[in-house]
Motif scaffolding. Structure first.
Motif, short mmCIF file in Angstrom:
data_model
loop_
_atom_site.label_atom_id
_atom_site.label_comp_id
_atom_site.label_asym_id
_atom_site.label_seq_id
_atom_site.Cartn_x
_atom_site.Cartn_y
_atom_site.Cartn_z
N PRO A 23 -6.47 -0.69 13.74
CA PRO A 23 -6.82 -1.85 14.57
C PRO A 23 -8.17 -2.45 14.25
O PRO A 23 -8.34 -3.68 14.30
N ALA A 24 -9.17 -1.63 13.91
CA ALA A 24 -10.50 -2.16 13.58
C ALA A 24 -10.43 -3.10 12.38
O ALA A 24 -11.20 -4.07 12.30
N SER A 25 -9.53 -2.82 11.43
CA SER A 25 -9.39 -3.70 10.27
C SER A 25 -8.88 -5.07 10.69
O SER A 25 -9.33 -6.10 10.18
N VAL A 26 -7.95 -5.09 11.64
CA VAL A 26 -7.43 -6.36 12.15
C VAL A 26 -8.54 -7.13 12.86
O VAL A 26 -8.72 -8.33 12.65
N VAL A 27 -9.31 -6.43 13.71
CA VAL A 27 -10.41 -7.09 14.41
C VAL A 27 -11.39 -7.69 13.41
O VAL A 27 -11.83 -8.83 13.57
N LYS A 28 -11.73 -6.94 12.38
CA LYS A 28 -12.68 -7.43 11.38
C LYS A 28 -12.17 -8.72 10.72
O LYS A 28 -12.91 -9.72 10.63
N GLU A 29 -10.92 -8.71 10.28
CA GLU A 29 -10.39 -9.88 9.57
C GLU A 29 -10.32 -11.10 10.48
O GLU A 29 -10.69 -12.21 10.08
N LEU A 30 -9.88 -10.90 11.72
CA LEU A 30 -9.71 -12.04 12.62
C LEU A 30 -11.06 -12.59 13.09
O LEU A 30 -11.23 -13.81 13.21
N VAL A 31 -12.02 -11.72 13.35
CA VAL A 31 -13.34 -12.19 13.78
C VAL A 31 -14.04 -12.91 12.64
O VAL A 31 -14.71 -13.93 12.85
N GLU A 32 -13.90 -12.40 11.42
CA GLU A 32 -14.52 -13.09 10.27
C GLU A 32 -13.89 -14.47 10.08
O GLU A 32 -14.60 -15.43 9.74
N ASN A 33 -12.58 -14.61 10.29
CA ASN A 33 -11.95 -15.92 10.22
C ASN A 33 -12.52 -16.85 11.28
O ASN A 33 -12.74 -18.05 11.02
N ALA A 34 -12.78 -16.30 12.48
CA ALA A 34 -13.35 -17.12 13.55
C ALA A 34 -14.75 -17.62 13.17
O ALA A 34 -15.10 -18.78 13.42
N LEU A 35 -15.55 -16.76 12.57
CA LEU A 35 -16.89 -17.16 12.15
C LEU A 35 -16.83 -18.20 11.04
O LEU A 35 -17.63 -19.14 11.01
N ALA A 161 -6.19 8.64 18.61
CA ALA A 161 -6.05 8.35 20.03
C ALA A 161 -6.64 6.97 20.35
O ALA A 161 -7.51 6.46 19.63
N SER A 162 -6.19 6.39 21.43
CA SER A 162 -6.62 5.04 21.79
C SER A 162 -8.13 4.93 21.92
O SER A 162 -8.74 3.95 21.49
N ALA A 163 -8.75 5.94 22.54
CA ALA A 163 -10.20 5.90 22.71
C ALA A 163 -10.92 5.87 21.37
O ALA A 163 -11.92 5.17 21.19
N SER A 164 -10.42 6.63 20.40
CA SER A 164 -11.02 6.66 19.07
C SER A 164 -10.85 5.32 18.36
O SER A 164 -11.79 4.83 17.72
N THR A 166 -10.48 2.43 19.80
CA THR A 166 -11.36 1.48 20.48
C THR A 166 -12.79 1.61 19.98
O THR A 166 -13.48 0.60 19.74
N ALA A 167 -13.24 2.84 19.80
CA ALA A 167 -14.60 3.07 19.31
C ALA A 167 -14.79 2.45 17.93
O ALA A 167 -15.86 1.90 17.63
N GLN A 168 -13.77 2.54 17.08
CA GLN A 168 -13.87 1.94 15.75
C GLN A 168 -13.96 0.41 15.85
O GLN A 168 -14.72 -0.22 15.10
N CYS A 169 -13.21 -0.16 16.78
CA CYS A 169 -13.27 -1.61 16.97
C CYS A 169 -14.63 -2.04 17.50
O CYS A 169 -15.18 -3.07 17.08
N VAL A 170 -15.20 -1.26 18.41
CA VAL A 170 -16.53 -1.55 18.93
C VAL A 170 -17.56 -1.50 17.80
O VAL A 170 -18.43 -2.37 17.70
N ASP A 171 -17.44 -0.49 16.94
CA ASP A 171 -18.40 -0.35 15.83
C ASP A 171 -18.33 -1.54 14.89
O ASP A 171 -19.37 -2.09 14.50
N ILE A 172 -17.13 -1.94 14.51
CA ILE A 172 -17.02 -3.03 13.54
C ILE A 172 -17.48 -4.35 14.14
O ILE A 172 -18.14 -5.17 13.47
N LEU A 173 -17.23 -4.57 15.44
CA LEU A 173 -17.68 -5.81 16.05
C LEU A 173 -19.20 -5.81 16.21
O LEU A 173 -19.85 -6.85 16.06
N ASN A 174 -19.78 -4.66 16.51
CA ASN A 174 -21.24 -4.57 16.58
C ASN A 174 -21.88 -4.90 15.24
O ASN A 174 -22.91 -5.58 15.18
N ARG A 175 -21.28 -4.40 14.16
CA ARG A 175 -21.83 -4.69 12.83
C ARG A 175 -21.78 -6.19 12.53
O ARG A 175 -22.73 -6.76 11.99
N ILE A 176 -20.68 -6.82 12.87
CA ILE A 176 -20.57 -8.26 12.64
C ILE A 176 -21.55 -9.01 13.53
O ILE A 176 -22.19 -9.98 13.11
N ALA A 177 -21.71 -8.54 14.78
CA ALA A 177 -22.61 -9.21 15.71
C ALA A 177 -24.06 -9.13 15.25
O ALA A 177 -24.85 -10.05 15.49
#
Length: 600
Positions: A23-35, A161-164, A166-177
């Motif tokens: 999921p973090a890979s999907v978040v990264k690609e979609l957020v980068e497209n938004a930027l 697990a879902s919590a793990s 989610t943590a990966q998604c949080v990390d990748i979005l923080n890096r982009i932010a």
């Protein structure tokens, strides 16, 4: 079986194996497209750690009804206007993300451009595209990814697990932010808000520091050093931590090349080299560094996830990075990390001294070696004796009157020594606690390094009776090979039989020392060098070992003059804020912070 062309959906699924890992890979690609679309606000919503739903909403320029069907085709992109892979000015450029995601999940895109009367929607399931139809949505784009990897169940089994996730998604979005301080970012896991980062105002450095503080914590903001250097078109900026603010791994090192988050071995190695001599092995500084390189001089198309880059002139980038960090460390060489949370310094309980009540131990005398500036408070309570437990726990030494000190610096005037290890000094607004061994260790090492720098030979003292040190043959050969360099540092040795060396002179800075332990430690240090160390680095490592053996030891009592002399030497010694192992040499406590502990 004859050679055949694979179906397009299978081709997309194969591509998804490289682009969409979790999921973090999907978040990264979609957020980068938004930027890339010029978004000023990006919101990410997850359900079940992104396995059930990933929704990314932005306020970018949006897509028209004609563009939506093309957006989900492979290698369709708006980001290579001149078809030149060596002039990439966007985060995305391959046109693989959306079709790859659509091949392994259920994809829905709703988008509206600035001048459109309404939004348009397209849905892709199992590689099958729906017709474009009108929808309601404000300007911008909303992409929903449901049931990730439903089309490839084998990949789904390997998700954590879902919590793990989610943590990966949080990390990748923080890096982009971190790289986009002027953009607002929000992330929700179900109804829980995980990230809330409003857009930062101010100039580039102010906004970056504000964003760094929000993500990396106030400790980093308080204990970081501004880096800003440029050479031959390469610009490096950002913040690095003081050596005494470090971590056990490199996960808190954030690197960006042209605002793209990367994990590059060249850059990580350069950071490690820049902190040599001020950080212990196995410890890593905290940093956020932004490297701007002309797009023609960097290749970002060398990794499926674009996490690595290749520079046209890697030596230039590495050299500039090392020199920029070292210059920053040099400007703050005498600083150590400040304590921002003093609550941990308050004891949870008062010791009862092996069951004694307060009225009983007050009748006892303070330790004999505690010299007080006023008469003992409880001298009227009859015969007094020394409490061994009190002596062990509270070995504080003070003087009736501190000597005058005309050249008092930022470390103040020594007031006391406790545990025969720590020096307490006072400035106008602070209380400072100094580790005498760590401080002297740095002073000795810098003197040795200075002698090497000017090409001289460190002062040596000849041993009245030469010391014979037995070593195994490998260690003996190793240390004899470095005999000429060791002689520059004042350690003169020669071969003595098949398994020993004889020490004739030792560095004068050491005074009396355990020669046997010193030589063995140096021999063991050499065994870890390998091929990654240059001669200068090797000599500095030897300096660190010699300095450790020749420093004022913990447990040695110092008078006030000796304590003040040590403080003055620290103020004039480079990198004296940390010892040779990266530990702080002193801690500064502001009086205002101490007052908070007492609710004053």
């Amino acid at each position: 079986m004859p050679i055949r062309i694979l179906p397009s959906n299978l081709v997309n699924q194969i591509a998804a194996g490289e682009v969409v890992e979790r999921p973090a890979s999907v978040v990264k690609e979609l957020v980068e497209n938004a930027l890339d679309a010029g978004a000023q606000s990006v919101e990410v919503r997850l359900i079940d750690g992104g396995k059930s739903l990933i929704a990314v909403t932005d306020d970018g320029k949006g897509m028209s009804a004609e563009e939506l069907p093309l957006a989900v085709e492979r290698h369709a992109t708006s980001k290579l206007p001149d078809d030149n892979l060596f002039n990439i000015c966007y985060l995305g450029f391959r046109g693989e993300a959306l079709p790859s995601i659509a091949s392994v999940a259920r994809l829905s895109i709703i988008s509206r451009t600035k001048d459109a009367e309404n939004a348009w929607q397209i849905i892709v399931e199992g590689g099958e595209k729906s017709d474009v139809r009108p929808a309601a949505h404000p300007r911008g784009t909303r992409i929903e990814v449901r049931d990730l990897f439903y089309a490839t169940p084998a990949r789904l089994k390997f998700l954590k697990a879902s919590a793990s996730e989610t943590a990966q998604c949080v990390d990748i979005l923080n890096r982009i932010a971190l790289a986009n301080a002027g953009v607002a970012f929000y992330l929700y896991d179900g109804e829980k808000k995980k990230i809330s980062l409003p857009a930062c105002q101010g100039d580039l450095f102010e906004s970056r520091l504000a964003r760094l503080s929000a993500i990396m914590g106030r400790d980093f903001a308080v204990n970081s050093i501004l880096i800003n250097a440029e050479r031959d078109g390469v610009h490096i900026s950002g913040y690095v931590s003081l050596p005494t603010l470090n971590k056990a791994n490199s996960l808190s090192q954030f690197l960006f090349v042209n605002n793209r988050p990367v994990r590059d071995k060249l850059l990580l190695g350069a950071i490690k080299g820049a902190y040599q001599d001020v950080l212990a092995s196995g410890r890593y500084p905290v940093c956020a560094l932004f490297i701007d390189v002309p797009s023609k001089d960097v290749d970002v198309n060398v990794h499926p996830a674009k996490a690595e880059v290749r520079f046209y002139d890697s030596a230039l980038v590495r050299g500039l990075l090392v020199s920029a960090i070292r210059n920053g460390l040099q400007l703050h060489a005498n600083h150590t990390a400040e304590v921002t949370d003093l609550s941990a310094l308050v004891a949870d309980h008062v010791p009862d001294f092996e069951g004694k009540t307060s009225s009983s131990w007050l009748q006892e005398e303070a330790p004999a070696y505690v010299y007080q500036s006023r008469p003992a408070k409880f001298s009227s309570y009859g015969k007094q004796s020394v409490l061994p437990e009190l002596e062990r726990k509270f070995s504080v030494r003070t003087e009736e009157q501190a000597p005058s000190c005309d050249d008092v610096g930022e470390l103040g005037v020594a007031k006391a020594q406790f545990y025969d290890t720590y020096i307490i000094s006072q400035t106008e607004d602070s209380l400072i606690i100094t580790d005498q061994h760590a401080a002297h260790e740095r002073i000795v090492m810098e003197r040795l390094k200075e002698n090497l720098r000017i090409g001289g030979k460190s002062a040596a003292q000849m041993l009245l009776i030469p010391e014979i040190v037995e070593l195994d043959p490998v260690e003996k050969n190793r240390i004899l090979a470095a005999a000429a360099d060791l002689a520059k540092l004042g350690l003169v040795l020669e071969e003595f039989g098949p398994a020993a060396v004889i020490i004739r002179e030792t560095p004068a800075l050491l005074g009396e020392c355990d020669v046997q332990a010193l030589v063995r430690d140096i021999a063991q240090q050499m065994a870890e060098w390998g091929t990654g160390f240059e001669l200068t680095e090797k000599l500095h490592l030897i300096c660190a070992t010699i300095a450790c053996h020749g420093s004022v030891r913990a447990g040695r009592r110092l008078n006030v003059e000796e304590m003040n002399r040590l403080l003055r030497d620290m103020e004039h010694t480079p990198h004296s804020g940390q010892c040779n192992h990266g530990r702080p040499t002193y801690v500064k406590l502001k009086i205002s912070d101490i007052a908070k502990l007492f609710d004053r």
